[in-house]
Design an enzyme around this catalytic site. Structure first.
Site, short mmCIF file in Angstrom:
data_model
loop_
_atom_site.label_atom_id
_atom_site.label_comp_id
_atom_site.label_asym_id
_atom_site.label_seq_id
_atom_site.Cartn_x
_atom_site.Cartn_y
_atom_site.Cartn_z
N GLY B 18 -63.60 -16.76 49.44
CA GLY B 18 -63.44 -16.63 47.99
C GLY B 18 -63.27 -17.98 47.34
N GLY B 20 -62.84 -18.05 43.78
CA GLY B 20 -62.35 -17.81 42.43
C GLY B 20 -61.16 -18.73 42.18
CG HIS B 244 -58.19 -4.77 28.76
ND1 HIS B 244 -58.31 -4.73 27.39
CD2 HIS B 244 -57.69 -5.98 29.05
CE1 HIS B 244 -57.88 -5.88 26.89
NE2 HIS B 244 -57.50 -6.66 27.88
CB SER B 262 -59.91 -11.62 24.67
OG SER B 262 -58.60 -12.09 24.79
NE ARG B 315 -54.15 -6.76 29.19
CZ ARG B 315 -54.70 -7.75 29.87
NH1 ARG B 315 -54.98 -7.60 31.14
NH2 ARG B 315 -54.99 -8.88 29.27
CG HIS B 407 -59.26 -5.72 32.62
ND1 HIS B 407 -60.37 -6.49 32.38
CD2 HIS B 407 -58.20 -6.54 32.47
CE1 HIS B 407 -59.98 -7.73 32.09
NE2 HIS B 407 -58.66 -7.78 32.16
CD GLU B 431 -58.30 -8.41 40.12
OE1 GLU B 431 -58.82 -9.39 39.53
OE2 GLU B 431 -58.63 -7.23 39.90
NE ARG B 441 -53.96 -8.86 35.41
CZ ARG B 441 -54.53 -9.40 34.33
NH1 ARG B 441 -53.90 -10.31 33.61
NH2 ARG B 441 -55.73 -9.00 33.95
CG LEU B 447 -56.65 -16.41 34.01
CD1 LEU B 447 -57.12 -17.20 32.78
CD2 LEU B 447 -57.81 -16.22 34.96
#
Ligand SMILES: Cc1cc2nc3c(=O)[nH]c(=O)nc-3n(C[C@H](O)[C@H](O)[C@H](O)COP(=O)(O)OP(=O)(O)OC[C@H]3O[C@@H](n4cnc5c(N)ncnc54)[C@H](O)[C@@H]3O)c2cc1C
Ligand code: SF4
Ligand code: FES
Lengths: 252, 642
Positions: B18, B20, B244, B262, B315, B407, B431, B441, B447
């Site tokens: 990975g 990311g 989301h 967003s 959320r 999401h 993640e 979350r 991030l």
């Protein structure tokens, strides 16, 4: 609506590379261009035909993966729009659409519409970074940066590394891509120190990869989905000239 | 904590899967520290990981705004936001290192948004009452990932890290009960390869695509983690999925993915539906638009139900409220599944303040609008543009239509405080692990967690394991364990290709997604979950009987890649149903209809369910291990945003 697609196929059943025509019906306005290709591929698979290989991931214009030349335009006819953001409402019923891969010596074709863009990674590896190890940083607010300057740096940093600039350029130059990174980092105080050597190394790698020279045609800017301006190439040139004139630190 | 001396680091090999935010940051940092690193990604370039798409921002307890933020508050908000289903120690550490991430990113040249004085700018996200989110326009993930990618590129050029792009991990190799390497498939040639190392790190992202439609990138998948589970790694809280609230609604059957708008938009956007059923019906049938509904006939339901947090509730709460409104028949798109997100008030407010600051005291309404639109454009321009491209409607004029979508997955591989799974030598970051977000979350925290794990946590905690490995010689990828794992992978691929059935991998994936959304989506109940589990088993059986994978094995073959991933999703989906069924309570993103308060809020049951469910896979009956959660610094309370 109904469309005729002329799609470049290369590899598998088509070892030499050629256009193949497909008719597709039932396309609707709200579909994205790639969803239209999905529908075609589902049909091909159900007919046990080899589906058309094309690359994509985010489908929202940010990852830089999709790479289609549509009717002669990299990412299609809409300005500042990646192929994955293009919707079928921009096409007319009965239209013929040609779809090709990026074409450049430095981007060899993998299959059909998929190309290999490793050259871009190697250009970044040559110097597209600030040499700082994890844990060495000072407080984020220690060096104030003027809002406009940060914003200009951002405009360059927004490059998605798609390669449309190369596909658009008659010389297949990647100077817009290189310029964007050099310009982004040179405008940040943290990146100034290495600015000259960075430009030199990245340009050397660019040339070594077989990309062409820039002759200021600016087709790249017109086709860049992120609206990266050729001003950044000018800034690159200034860094590059500075680096070759004040040449105590010429790169091996 | 034990450390590894520099001379020994050179002899220790680490595989990181990975690139990311989590994997990229870890690979760069491990390279800097002197380990021998091999990094794998199925993408053509490390820069294209799904992290690139993150829009809104990243949290850090910098308290630059002097608004009462602190490490403790970030810790507390994250535990509370997660509805008290995360582990205190991990979350506290996350809050502590959050501040270093911002410093590191700035040093890498990440062009964060700034104020006129040149200092870093912040905004607010849902579920908190301070401004601690750092951002780079609507492209924060892109800029942070490029920062990590550039650091990684530097390590590659220095020869400290070897990059294997277009390589997909298709199995984990175990030797003497330890993770010892991976089997990878070279996606260009289709060849399988064996790679050995002293430790394997998975930063392979979340599994939201088990729902088929989600905001995740098309190629995001759960296979790397699932392969580990098949080797005995525990999967923790698999049913904790984040839906989301603000995504562009589905438009048709051909829909391939959903696009997020967003959460930062909820700073300025107001969510509403019509008060009257007949107005909603008129909008759905195209006889009216949102603009035709007078102020008095609009229900700003979040502001009404949750006055303290208003449009900025977390959320899970916002998503459920949208579902409730649409279930009542108040939805505003032809499918009935959409609510409005309206910027009119913000445009007005910003316009007035801008006019004032420019000494335009008698500005006309049109001029105020113009100025206000300018401010909104500066803040959210790229999101508005994205919306218009997809829907063909201009959101500066017409309120946006939004609906919740899958999401993020809070669940993931079970890890201990050192981020090690229950398999020695196998680590999970970003993640892909479960540890920090509990049952929900908070925005801008993924991030933060990915980069915290990759830059600051794992490079330190892995020493505990690797310091034991310094006497072990290089791992031999030609040993019997590797040969056997490779042969098994090849057999699995051969089997898939030889079925030669009638349905594409995509078709199965879409069907699985429908089952997941219907029975394991925003609201769940025991009966539905049992039914869903049965349906998935049937679908899995059908898949192995009737899938058709075109092309050949030893060539570039995206359909084969997809088939392998869907095969794993078909097992993971079942485990999610099972986990949701086990959890007889509602918490965060997990809403069990049987457990709700009188006014429809989630009913948590701390005395019985304050545990992490860590599942050991078994084809017939997966086994549940419980890790009890102990709260010493935060008092367990009913979450209230009223
Ligand atoms: C649209 C969107 C917006 C978001 N916005 C925000 C936000 O504003 N703030 C925030 O905090 N969070 C946000 N998130 C969440 C956040 O982006 C992700 O949770 C986070 O980026 C995940 O990072 P990661 O490094 O764990 O995984 P990823 O970025 O998903 O990376 C996974 C990597 O693993 C590789 N990989 C996976 N499997 C294999 C395999 N088998 N073999 C080889 N390689 C493999 C992939 O190639 C990739 O490199 C957003 C998410 C979405 C979908
Ligand atoms: S400069 Fe523009 S066209 Fe070229 S790679 Fe970057 S985003 Fe793509
Ligand atoms: S698929 Fe990501 S930019 Fe097009």
């Amino acid at each position: 609506m109904k469309l005729k697609l002329k799609i470049w196929r290369e590899g598998g059943k088509y070892p030499k590379g050629q256009f193949v025509s497909y008719d597709i019906a039932g396309v609707n306005d709200h579909m994205s261009f790639l969803e239209m290709l999905d529908v075609l591929n589902e049909r091909l698979i159900s007919e046990k035909e080899d589906p058309i290989a094309f690359e994509h991931d985010c489908r929202e214009g940010i990852c830089g993966t999709c790479s289609l030349v549509i009717n002669g335009y990299p990412h299609g006819p809409m300005q500042q729009t990646t192929a994955c953001q293009l919707h079928m409402r921009n096409f007319r019923d009965g239209e013929t659409i040609t779809i090709e891969p990026w074409r450049s010596r430095a981007f060899p074709i993998v299959k059909d519409l998929v190309v290999n863009r490793d050259a871009f990674d190697r250009i970044i590896q040559a110097g597209g970074y600030i040499s700082v190890d994890t844990g060495q940083a000072q407080d984020g607010n220690a060096i104030p940066i003027e809002k406009d300057q940060a914003s200009h740096a951002f405009d360059a940093a927004t490059c998605i590394g798609c390669g449309a600039c190369v596909a658009a350029c008659p010389n297949a130059s990647a100077m817009l891509f290189v310029g964007a990174k050099v310009s982004h980092l040179a405008q940040m105080p943290q990146g100034k120190i290495e600015a000259a050597t960075r430009a030199q190394r990245m340009v050397a790698q660019h040339d070594a990869e077989g990309f062409g020279r820039c002759s200021n045609i600016t087709a790249c800017e017109a086709e860049c989905p992120k609206g990266i301006s050729v001003e950044h190439i000018a800034r690159l040139n200034r860094q590059y000239i500075a680096s070759t004139l004040g040449s105590e630190k010429v790169v091996e | 904590m034990p450390l590894v001396a520099p001379n020994n680091k050179r002899r220790l090999e680490v595989i990181i899967v990975g690139t990311g935010l989590a994997g990229g940051a870890a690979a760069a940092t491990f390279g800097e520290l002197g380990y021998k690193v091999k990094v794998f990604t199925f993408h053509d370039s490390p820069r294209r990981a799904h992290s690139i798409a993150a829009q809104g921002g990243i949290n850090a307890a910098k308290n630059y705004q002097n608004d009462g933020d602190s490490v403790f508050r970030l810790f507390y908000d994250t535990i509370k936001g997660g509805d008290y289903r995360s582990r205190e120690a991990n979350v506290h550490r996350l809050a502590e290192v959050s501040v270093n991430i911002i410093d590191q990113a700035v040093a890498q040249g990440v062009p964060f948004a700034r104020e006129y004085g040149g200092l870093l700018s912040n905004r607010s996200f849902g579920g908190v009452q301070v401004s601690r989110t750092f951002y780079a326009r609507g492209q924060t993930g892109q800029q942070l990932l490029l920062g990590a990618y550039q650091s990684l590129s530097r390590q590659i050029s220095l020869g400290n890290v070897e990059l294997f792009n277009r390589h997909e991990m298709i199995d984990l190799v175990m030797e003497d009960g330890k993770a010892r390497g991976i089997i990878a498939r070279n996606l260009l040639t289709g060849e399988t390869e064996r790679h050995g190392a002293h430790a394997v790190v998975l930063g392979t992202g979340g599994y939201g695509n088990v729902f088929y439609l989600s905001t995740n990138a098309m190629n995001s998948n759960g296979s790397a983690a699932w392969r580990a589970v098949k080797q005995g790694a525990y999967m923790a809280n698999p049913c904790f999925t984040q839906i989301h609230p603000t995504c562009i609604p589905v438009s048709g059957e051909y829909q391939s993915k959903l696009t997020l708008m967003s959460e930062s938009l909820r700073n300025d956007g107001r969510v509403w539906v019509p008060r009257k059923m007949e107005d909603a019906a008129a909008i759905r049938e195209g006889r009216k638009t949102g603009l035709d509904i007078p102020e008095a006939d609009r229900d700003y339901y979040l502001e009404r139900r949750y006055p303290a947090f208003g449009n900025l509730v977390p959320r899970d709460v916002a998503s459920r409220a949208a579902k409730t409104a649409c279930d009542e028949g108040l939805g505003v798109s032809p499918t009935g599944l959409a609510v409005y997100l309206d910027f009119d008030a913000a445009i007005n407010r910003y316009g007035k303040s801008k006019a004032h600051s420019q000494n335009e005291h008698n500005a006309s309404e049109a001029r105020i609008r113009e100025l206000g639109v300018g401010v909104i454009e500066e803040k959210y321009g790229n999101l508005f543009e994205m919306y218009e491209k997809i829907t063909g409607e201009d959101p500066y004029v017409m309120p946006m239509k939004i609906y919740p979508a899958v999401h993020y997955t809070m669940g993931g591989l079970w890890v201990d405080y050192n981020l090690q799974t229950n398999i020695p030598g196998l680590f999970a970051i970003g993640e892909a692990n479960f540890s920090d977000h509990g049952a929900n979350r908070l925005g801008a925290s993924a991030l933060m967690q990915g980069l915290a794990d990759g830059y600051f946590v794992l490079p330190y905690t892995i020493g505990t394991y690797l310091s034991q490995e310094i006497r072990n010689p290089m791992v031999d990828p030609d040993g019997p364990a590797f040969k056997e794992a490779e042969a098994q992978s090849q057999a699995r691929i051969d089997r898939l290709m030889s079925i030669n059935g009638n349905k594409s991998p995509e078709t199965f994936h879409r069907e699985l997604g429908k089952i997941m959304w219907e029975y394991c989506g925003m609201a769940r109940n025991a009966e539905g979950l049992q039914k869903g589990r049965r349906m998935i088993r049937e679908l899995r059986e059908e898949f192995w009987r009737d899938v058709y994978v075109p092309g050949r094995i030893k060539e570039y073959n995206p359909e084969l890649e997809k088939a392998l991933r869907v095969a794993d999703f078909l097992e993971l989906g079942e485990l999610m149903m099972l986990d949701a069924l086990d959890r007889n309570e509602s918490c965060g993103g997990h809403f069990r209809e049987e457990y709700q308060t009188e006014d429809g809020e989630a009913l948590r049951r701390d005395d019985e369910y304050a545990y992490v469910s860590a599942w050991e896979w078994d084809d017939v009956d997966p086994i549940l291990h419980k890790e009890e959660l102990i709260f010493e610094n935060v008092e367990l309370k009913t979450r209230s945003y009223k």
